[in-house]
Design a protein around this motif. Sequence first.
Motif, short mmCIF file in Angstrom:
data_model
loop_
_atom_site.label_atom_id
_atom_site.label_comp_id
_atom_site.label_asym_id
_atom_site.label_seq_id
_atom_site.Cartn_x
_atom_site.Cartn_y
_atom_site.Cartn_z
N TRP A 169 0.83 -0.90 0.02
CA TRP A 169 -0.34 -0.27 0.17
C TRP A 169 0.94 1.39 0.10
O TRP A 169 1.25 1.19 0.58
N PHE A 170 0.49 2.47 -0.72
CA PHE A 170 1.53 3.44 -0.98
C PHE A 170 -0.01 4.42 -0.86
O PHE A 170 -1.23 4.26 -0.90
N ARG A 171 0.32 5.78 -0.32
CA ARG A 171 -0.58 7.15 -0.18
C ARG A 171 -0.14 8.03 -0.95
O ARG A 171 1.30 8.53 -1.06
N PRO B 71 -0.70 12.27 0.11
CA PRO B 71 -1.24 12.93 0.29
C PRO B 71 -1.43 14.30 -0.53
O PRO B 71 -0.52 14.20 -1.32
N PRO B 72 -2.21 15.07 -0.33
CA PRO B 72 -2.62 16.87 -1.33
C PRO B 72 -1.29 17.16 -1.10
O PRO B 72 -1.03 17.53 -0.65
N GLY B 73 -1.21 17.23 -3.10
CA GLY B 73 0.27 18.48 -2.71
C GLY B 73 1.99 17.50 -2.60
O GLY B 73 2.55 17.90 -3.12
N LYS B 74 2.08 16.25 -2.10
CA LYS B 74 2.63 15.73 -2.18
C LYS B 74 2.87 14.13 -2.78
O LYS B 74 2.68 13.93 -3.70
N ASP B 75 4.55 13.91 -2.93
CA ASP B 75 4.52 12.09 -3.54
C ASP B 75 4.05 11.33 -2.78
O ASP B 75 3.80 11.39 -2.04
N ARG B 76 3.32 9.65 -3.51
CA ARG B 76 3.33 9.25 -3.26
C ARG B 76 4.52 8.33 -2.27
O ARG B 76 5.51 8.81 -1.89
N GLU B 77 3.81 7.89 -1.20
CA GLU B 77 4.44 7.10 0.07
C GLU B 77 4.53 6.03 0.24
O GLU B 77 3.32 6.08 0.31
N TRP B 78 5.62 5.06 0.64
CA TRP B 78 4.83 3.97 0.64
C TRP B 78 4.63 3.18 2.42
O TRP B 78 4.91 4.36 2.87
N VAL B 79 3.50 2.87 2.69
CA VAL B 79 2.82 2.78 4.15
C VAL B 79 3.37 1.41 4.44
O VAL B 79 3.60 1.04 5.25
N ASN C 270 4.78 -10.24 2.05
CA ASN C 270 5.08 -10.58 1.28
C ASN C 270 4.36 -11.87 1.18
O ASN C 270 2.67 -11.80 0.91
N THR C 271 4.99 -12.44 0.04
CA THR C 271 3.76 -13.26 -1.16
C THR C 271 2.52 -14.27 -0.31
O THR C 271 1.49 -14.36 -0.78
N SER C 272 3.44 -15.00 0.81
CA SER C 272 2.50 -15.76 2.07
C SER C 272 1.41 -15.19 2.57
O SER C 272 1.18 -15.55 3.24
N GLY C 273 1.92 -13.98 2.58
CA GLY C 273 0.99 -13.21 3.67
C GLY C 273 1.98 -12.97 5.15
O GLY C 273 1.08 -12.25 6.26
N GLY C 274 2.99 -13.37 5.05
CA GLY C 274 3.45 -12.98 5.83
C GLY C 274 4.59 -11.48 5.90
O GLY C 274 4.78 -10.70 5.01
N ASN C 275 5.76 -11.19 7.13
CA ASN C 275 6.30 -10.14 7.42
C ASN C 275 5.95 -9.15 7.05
O ASN C 275 6.64 -8.53 5.75
N PRO C 276 5.13 -8.72 7.92
CA PRO C 276 4.30 -7.16 6.99
C PRO C 276 6.07 -6.52 7.59
O PRO C 276 6.55 -6.21 8.14
N ALA C 277 5.81 -5.17 6.53
CA ALA C 277 5.89 -4.12 7.48
C ALA C 277 6.09 -2.92 7.16
O ALA C 277 4.76 -2.68 6.24
N TYR C 278 6.15 -1.51 7.43
CA TYR C 278 4.99 -0.66 7.85
C TYR C 278 6.22 0.85 7.99
O TYR C 278 6.98 0.68 8.30
N ALA C 279 5.51 1.68 7.30
CA ALA C 279 6.37 3.15 7.02
C ALA C 279 6.33 4.03 8.79
O ALA C 279 5.55 3.17 9.70
N ASP C 280 7.46 4.32 9.26
CA ASP C 280 7.21 4.50 11.13
C ASP C 280 5.91 5.58 11.23
O ASP C 280 5.30 5.26 12.57
N ARG D 130 -0.20 1.46 13.98
CA ARG D 130 -1.88 2.14 13.97
C ARG D 130 -2.71 1.10 13.03
O ARG D 130 -4.03 0.96 12.61
N PHE D 131 -1.35 0.33 11.81
CA PHE D 131 -2.12 0.11 10.42
C PHE D 131 -2.14 -1.86 10.49
O PHE D 131 -0.77 -2.02 10.84
N THR D 132 -2.42 -2.15 10.16
CA THR D 132 -2.07 -3.54 9.97
C THR D 132 -2.74 -4.35 8.70
O THR D 132 -3.81 -3.82 8.33
N ILE D 133 -1.35 -4.68 7.69
CA ILE D 133 -1.55 -5.59 6.52
C ILE D 133 -1.84 -6.32 6.21
O ILE D 133 -1.52 -7.01 7.27
N SER D 134 -3.11 -6.74 5.96
CA SER D 134 -2.76 -8.19 5.44
C SER D 134 -3.15 -9.23 4.15
O SER D 134 -3.51 -8.06 3.70
#
Length: 117
Positions: free
Chosen positions: A36-38, A40-48, A52-62, A67-71
Amino acid sequence: QVQLVESGGGLVQAGDSLRLSCASSGGAFSRYAMGWFRQPPGKDREWVASINTSGGNPAYADSVKGRFTISKDNAKTTVYLQMSSLKPEDTATYYCTAFIGGQWGYWGQGTQVTVSS
């Protein structure tokens, strides 16, 4: 051809929660890392966040860690982003993307998230 369609965005108040979904079709979803990327208005796209392929090893922007959970549900060919304790600075267009061929090569059309204070 891989197609990605996001949904679940909307207008919420600070402190609320939202769950974004990204449905994939046309490819071997279980073979792709997803992200997932996002933008914001007037800003560059940023990684969120990414997963991985099997749904493991989630990583997050600081900025979203804790607060966010990817699945990733390979049976449903869908990736999710559960967002809680939303802040006005989380306001952005959110995009899901598939990591194919060594890059984030396929993108959805985006879904708008607006957080009011």
